[in-house]
Design an enzyme around this catalytic site. Structure first.
Site, PDB file in Angstrom:
ATOM      1  N   HIS A   1      20.065  12.400  21.095  1.00  0.00           N
ATOM      2  CA  HIS A   1      21.448  12.542  21.558  1.00  0.00           C
ATOM      3  C   HIS A   1      21.604  13.825  22.375  1.00  0.00           C
ATOM      4  CE1 HIS A   1      25.932  12.115  20.933  1.00  0.00           C
ATOM      5  NE2 HIS A   1      25.849  13.404  21.196  1.00  0.00           N
ATOM      6  N   GLU A   2      21.101  14.927  21.839  1.00  0.00           N
ATOM      7  CA  GLU A   2      21.246  16.218  22.519  1.00  0.00           C
ATOM      8  C   GLU A   2      20.382  16.304  23.777  1.00  0.00           C
ATOM      9  OE1 GLU A   2      23.695  18.089  21.840  1.00  0.00           O
ATOM     10  OE2 GLU A   2      24.209  17.071  19.974  1.00  0.00           O
TER      11      GLU A   2
ATOM     12  N   HIS B   1      22.158  14.747  26.617  1.00  0.00           N
ATOM     13  CA  HIS B   1      23.146  15.635  27.241  1.00  0.00           C
ATOM     14  C   HIS B   1      22.508  16.491  28.335  1.00  0.00           C
ATOM     15  CE1 HIS B   1      26.813  14.854  25.086  1.00  0.00           C
ATOM     16  NE2 HIS B   1      26.239  15.047  23.905  1.00  0.00           N
TER      17      HIS B   1
ATOM     18  N   CYS C   1      30.733  11.606  19.625  1.00  0.00           N
ATOM     19  CA  CYS C   1      30.457  12.837  20.359  1.00  0.00           C
ATOM     20  C   CYS C   1      31.771  13.467  20.793  1.00  0.00           C
ATOM     21  CB  CYS C   1      29.601  12.493  21.580  1.00  0.00           C
ATOM     22  SG  CYS C   1      29.133  13.895  22.596  1.00  0.00           S
TER      23      CYS C   1
END
Length: 120
Positions: free
Chosen positions: A91-92, A95, A49
């Site tokens: 993953h996003e 965030h 990342c």
């Protein structure tokens, strides 16, 4: 670099993309997204990342998920994804919750992916 490969999969040769399970996805917009797990079995795979540039680690992710929300026109949309796209969605979504892959990684697999540059 692994982070470059993950973000720009077209730069990866097609055979390598297939072997890694990478797939190019069209841009999809989700406002106020919600994630639902469809298959709770997990797959451990390397992630990187730009928030932690230059490093990578193995992260367990669910095999299959569904994201729903509103598109750019305010219409309800849903996408069911498995494999590579499911990993990216998770993953996003992390965030958005202030979570980095570091918080989920197997710490024994944390590596500097630029080590050769630093040793030259």
């Amino acid at each position: 670099k692994l982070d470059h490969m993950l973000k720009h999969s077209p730069a990866v040769p097609p055979a390598a993309r297939r072997a890694l399970g990478l797939s190019i996805q069209p841009l999809r917009i989700f406002l106020n997204p919600e994630l639902r797990v469809l298959d709770s079995s997990t797959v451990l795979s390397q992630e990187a990342c730009e928030s932690v540039s230059g490093f990578s680690a193995a992260v367990p992710r669910f095999r299959s998920v569904e994201v729903s929300g509103l598109n750019e026109k305010g219409q309800e949309v849903t996408w069911q994804a498995s494999g590579w796209p499911a990993r990216i969605l998770q993953h996003e979504m992390d965030h958005l919750d202030g979570v980095l892959y570091l918080d989920r990684m197997d710490s024994r697999t944390f590596v500097n992916i630029n080590w050769q540059e630093h040793n030259e």
